[in-house]
Design a protein around this motif. Structure first.
Motif, PDB file in Angstrom:
ATOM      1  N   GLY A  98       1.057   4.129  -2.993  1.00 27.01           N
ATOM      2  CA  GLY A  98       0.873   5.543  -2.687  1.00 27.01           C
ATOM      3  C   GLY A  98       2.055   6.393  -3.113  1.00 27.01           C
ATOM      4  N   GLY A 102       0.822  -1.216   0.000  1.00 26.02           N
ATOM      5  CA  GLY A 102       0.000   0.000   0.000  1.00 26.02           C
ATOM      6  C   GLY A 102       0.850   1.259   0.000  1.00 26.02           C
ATOM      7  N   HIS A 103       1.934   1.232   0.769  1.00 25.77           N
ATOM      8  CA  HIS A 103       2.851   2.371   0.803  1.00 25.77           C
ATOM      9  C   HIS A 103       3.515   2.559  -0.568  1.00 25.77           C
TER      10      HIS A 103
END
Length: 120
Positions: free
Chosen positions: A72, A68-69
């Motif tokens: 992003g 997820g990081h």
């Protein structure tokens, strides 16, 4: 009342950055003021707290959090380029948008680090 040295120095440095951007890159003072104030904020927190921009930032334990990081960060990295392409900017305007975008990202990284640091 105690004199707060980081704030005037931050204003001076941010205004110098804004002045340089206005002189060499962009003629629009509204956008230049946005760039200058972002860098005033960055400079203030670097001077007022014992933090660095290139130190260890974020650590995630699970694979899904790391994924997820990564997604992003990828979105943050291509967003300014997509905006430049969409609007059709050229030349020095591109550099101005990239400076603004990098400043925004740096500001939020610094703010996240400042929350856990004692003031100098």
């Amino acid at each position: 009342m105690k004199f707060n040295k980081p704030l005037p120095l931050a204003v001076l440095i941010g205004c110098c950055i804004g002045g340089g951007v206005h002189r060499y890159l962009l003629s629009d003072w509204f956008f230049v003021s946005s760039i200058a104030t972002v860098y005033i904020g960055i400079t203030y927190f670097i001077l007022a707290y014992d933090i660095t921009l290139l130190g260890e930032q974020f650590m995630f334990d699970t694979r899904y959090d790391r994924l997820g990081h990564a997604v992003g960060v990828f979105g943050l990295s291509i967003g300014p380029l997509a905006l430049i392409e969409y609007v059709g900017l050229q030349g020095s305007e591109v550099v101005g948008v990239l400076m603004w975008s990098i400043g925004i990202i740096a500001y939020f990284i610094i703010i996240s680090n400042v929350q856990s640091q004692p003031r100098q």
